[in-house]
Design a protein around this motif. Structure first.
Motif, PDB file in Angstrom:
ATOM      1  N   SER A  12      63.229 -17.570  46.967  1.00  0.00           N
ATOM      2  CA  SER A  12      63.175 -16.457  47.742  1.00  0.00           C
ATOM      3  C   SER A  12      64.193 -15.343  47.680  1.00  0.00           C
ATOM      4  N   VAL A  13      64.053 -14.141  48.119  1.00  0.00           N
ATOM      5  CA  VAL A  13      64.564 -13.131  47.963  1.00  0.00           C
ATOM      6  C   VAL A  13      64.932 -12.458  49.041  1.00  0.00           C
ATOM      7  N   SER A  14      66.108 -12.046  49.531  1.00  0.00           N
ATOM      8  CA  SER A  14      66.294 -11.359  50.746  1.00  0.00           C
ATOM      9  C   SER A  14      66.890  -9.910  50.259  1.00  0.00           C
ATOM     10  N   ALA A  15      65.885  -9.008  50.291  1.00  0.00           N
ATOM     11  CA  ALA A  15      66.308  -7.842  49.456  1.00  0.00           C
ATOM     12  C   ALA A  15      67.075  -6.918  50.498  1.00  0.00           C
ATOM     13  N   ASP A  16      67.063  -7.082  51.632  1.00  0.00           N
ATOM     14  CA  ASP A  16      67.935  -6.154  52.608  1.00  0.00           C
ATOM     15  C   ASP A  16      69.326  -6.842  52.456  1.00  0.00           C
ATOM     16  N   HIS A  17      69.697  -8.061  52.096  1.00  0.00           N
ATOM     17  CA  HIS A  17      70.856  -8.414  52.204  1.00  0.00           C
ATOM     18  C   HIS A  17      71.392  -8.733  50.528  1.00  0.00           C
ATOM     19  N   HIS A  18      70.548  -8.502  49.526  1.00  0.00           N
ATOM     20  CA  HIS A  18      70.921  -8.529  48.160  1.00  0.00           C
ATOM     21  C   HIS A  18      71.214  -9.987  47.999  1.00  0.00           C
ATOM     22  N   VAL A  19      70.258 -11.050  48.462  1.00  0.00           N
ATOM     23  CA  VAL A  19      70.707 -12.470  47.986  1.00  0.00           C
ATOM     24  C   VAL A  19      69.311 -12.966  47.446  1.00  0.00           C
ATOM     25  N   TRP A  20      69.678 -13.688  46.344  1.00  0.00           N
ATOM     26  CA  TRP A  20      68.551 -14.699  46.104  1.00  0.00           C
ATOM     27  C   TRP A  20      68.847 -16.130  46.410  1.00  0.00           C
ATOM     28  N   VAL A  21      67.673 -16.946  46.748  1.00  0.00           N
ATOM     29  CA  VAL A  21      68.024 -18.064  47.271  1.00  0.00           C
ATOM     30  C   VAL A  21      67.397 -19.156  46.629  1.00  0.00           C
ATOM     31  N   TYR A  22      68.105 -20.170  45.631  1.00  0.00           N
ATOM     32  CA  TYR A  22      67.364 -21.302  44.952  1.00  0.00           C
ATOM     33  C   TYR A  22      67.464 -22.327  45.573  1.00  0.00           C
ATOM     34  N   SER A  23      66.245 -23.079  45.895  1.00  0.00           N
ATOM     35  CA  SER A  23      66.167 -24.323  46.333  1.00  0.00           C
ATOM     36  C   SER A  23      64.930 -25.155  45.703  1.00  0.00           C
ATOM     37  N   VAL A  35      71.465 -23.011  46.791  1.00  0.00           N
ATOM     38  CA  VAL A  35      72.188 -21.948  45.996  1.00  0.00           C
ATOM     39  C   VAL A  35      71.830 -20.625  46.391  1.00  0.00           C
ATOM     40  N   TYR A  36      72.864 -19.725  46.922  1.00  0.00           N
ATOM     41  CA  TYR A  36      72.627 -18.368  47.379  1.00  0.00           C
ATOM     42  C   TYR A  36      73.300 -17.667  46.597  1.00  0.00           C
ATOM     43  N   VAL A  37      72.545 -16.783  45.609  1.00  0.00           N
ATOM     44  CA  VAL A  37      73.311 -15.619  44.602  1.00  0.00           C
ATOM     45  C   VAL A  37      73.152 -14.201  45.432  1.00  0.00           C
ATOM     46  N   GLN A  38      74.518 -13.754  45.447  1.00  0.00           N
ATOM     47  CA  GLN A  38      74.803 -12.537  46.053  1.00  0.00           C
ATOM     48  C   GLN A  38      74.914 -11.508  45.091  1.00  0.00           C
ATOM     49  N   PHE A  39      74.451 -10.215  45.570  1.00  0.00           N
ATOM     50  CA  PHE A  39      74.400  -9.025  44.445  1.00  0.00           C
ATOM     51  C   PHE A  39      74.980  -7.679  45.316  1.00  0.00           C
ATOM     52  N   ASP A  40      75.470  -6.854  44.431  1.00  0.00           N
ATOM     53  CA  ASP A  40      75.936  -5.518  45.344  1.00  0.00           C
ATOM     54  C   ASP A  40      74.782  -4.783  45.557  1.00  0.00           C
ATOM     55  N   ASP A  41      74.891  -3.469  45.884  1.00  0.00           N
ATOM     56  CA  ASP A  41      73.800  -2.401  46.176  1.00  0.00           C
ATOM     57  C   ASP A  41      73.286  -2.311  45.095  1.00  0.00           C
ATOM     58  N   GLN A  42      73.608  -2.384  43.805  1.00  0.00           N
ATOM     59  CA  GLN A  42      73.127  -2.104  42.566  1.00  0.00           C
ATOM     60  C   GLN A  42      72.453  -3.095  41.949  1.00  0.00           C
ATOM     61  N   TRP A  43      72.363  -4.125  42.567  1.00  0.00           N
ATOM     62  CA  TRP A  43      71.596  -5.558  41.984  1.00  0.00           C
ATOM     63  C   TRP A  43      72.481  -6.181  41.007  1.00  0.00           C
ATOM     64  N   GLN A  44      73.905  -6.063  41.107  1.00  0.00           N
ATOM     65  CA  GLN A  44      74.813  -6.597  39.950  1.00  0.00           C
ATOM     66  C   GLN A  44      75.380  -7.848  40.571  1.00  0.00           C
ATOM     67  N   PHE A  45      75.621  -9.005  39.850  1.00  0.00           N
ATOM     68  CA  PHE A  45      75.890 -10.290  40.422  1.00  0.00           C
ATOM     69  C   PHE A  45      77.538 -10.072  41.103  1.00  0.00           C
ATOM     70  N   ARG A  46      77.611 -10.528  42.428  1.00  0.00           N
ATOM     71  CA  ARG A  46      78.869 -10.503  43.170  1.00  0.00           C
ATOM     72  C   ARG A  46      79.555 -11.948  42.998  1.00  0.00           C
ATOM     73  N   GLU A  47      78.676 -12.800  43.677  1.00  0.00           N
ATOM     74  CA  GLU A  47      79.213 -14.320  43.971  1.00  0.00           C
ATOM     75  C   GLU A  47      77.967 -15.142  44.084  1.00  0.00           C
ATOM     76  N   TYR A  48      78.313 -16.483  44.341  1.00  0.00           N
ATOM     77  CA  TYR A  48      77.314 -17.428  44.775  1.00  0.00           C
ATOM     78  C   TYR A  48      78.082 -18.496  45.780  1.00  0.00           C
ATOM     79  N   GLU A  49      77.160 -18.940  46.536  1.00  0.00           N
ATOM     80  CA  GLU A  49      77.547 -20.103  47.324  1.00  0.00           C
ATOM     81  C   GLU A  49      76.638 -21.210  47.287  1.00  0.00           C
ATOM     82  N   TYR A  50      77.104 -22.568  47.097  1.00  0.00           N
ATOM     83  CA  TYR A  50      76.277 -23.622  47.070  1.00  0.00           C
ATOM     84  C   TYR A  50      76.557 -24.328  48.327  1.00  0.00           C
TER      85      TYR A  50
END
Length: 97
Positions: free
Chosen positions: A61-72, A80-95
Motif C-alpha cells: 500500500s501507499v500513503s501518498a499524503d505521508h510519502h510512505v510505502w508499506v510492505y507486508s 517495512v515502511y519506506v519513507q520518501f521526501d516531497d520529491q519521492w526520493q528515498f529518505r529512510e525505512y523502518e522495520y
C-alpha cells in the motif's frame, strides 16, 4: 470392535499431526518479513522511488499524503515502511517486527 477403535484412533492421530504441522507453518509464516531484508542495504538516501521499487518490488500500500510505502505479507506481522521526501526520493525505512 477393536479394529474400529484402532481406525478411529489412527484417524484422530493423523488429523492432529496434520493440524500440528499446519500450525507450525502458520507460525513460521507469521514471523517472516515481506522480502529479504538484505535488500534494504541497497537503498541510498536520495534514490528515486522508481529505483526503490526496482529493488524491493511494488509496495502492498501507499500513503501518498505521508510519502510512505508499506510492505507486508498476508498473515504476517513484520512490516517495512519506506519513507520518501516531497520529491519521492528515498529518505529512510523502518522495520516493525
Amino acid at each position: 470392535m477393536k479394529s474400529i477403535t484402532r481406525t478411529v484412533l489412527i484417524s484422530i492421530g493423523s488429523l492432529l499431526a496434520v493440524a500440528g504441522a499446519g500450525g507450525g507453518w502458520v507460525l513460521w509464516q507469521f514471523d517472516r518479513p515481506p522480502f529479504d531484508l538484505a535488500l534494504l542495504q541497497r537503498l541510498r538516501p536520495g534514490m528515486p522511488s522508481t529505483e526503490v521499487q526496482r529493488i524491493l518490488g511494488a509496495p502492498k500500500s501507499v500513503s501518498a499524503d505521508h510519502h510512505v510505502w508499506v510492505y507486508s505479507r498476508p498473515m504476517a506481522w513484520p512490516i517495512v515502511y519506506v519513507q520518501f521526501d516531497d520529491q519521492w526520493q528515498f529518505r529512510e525505512y523502518e522495520y516493525d517486527y
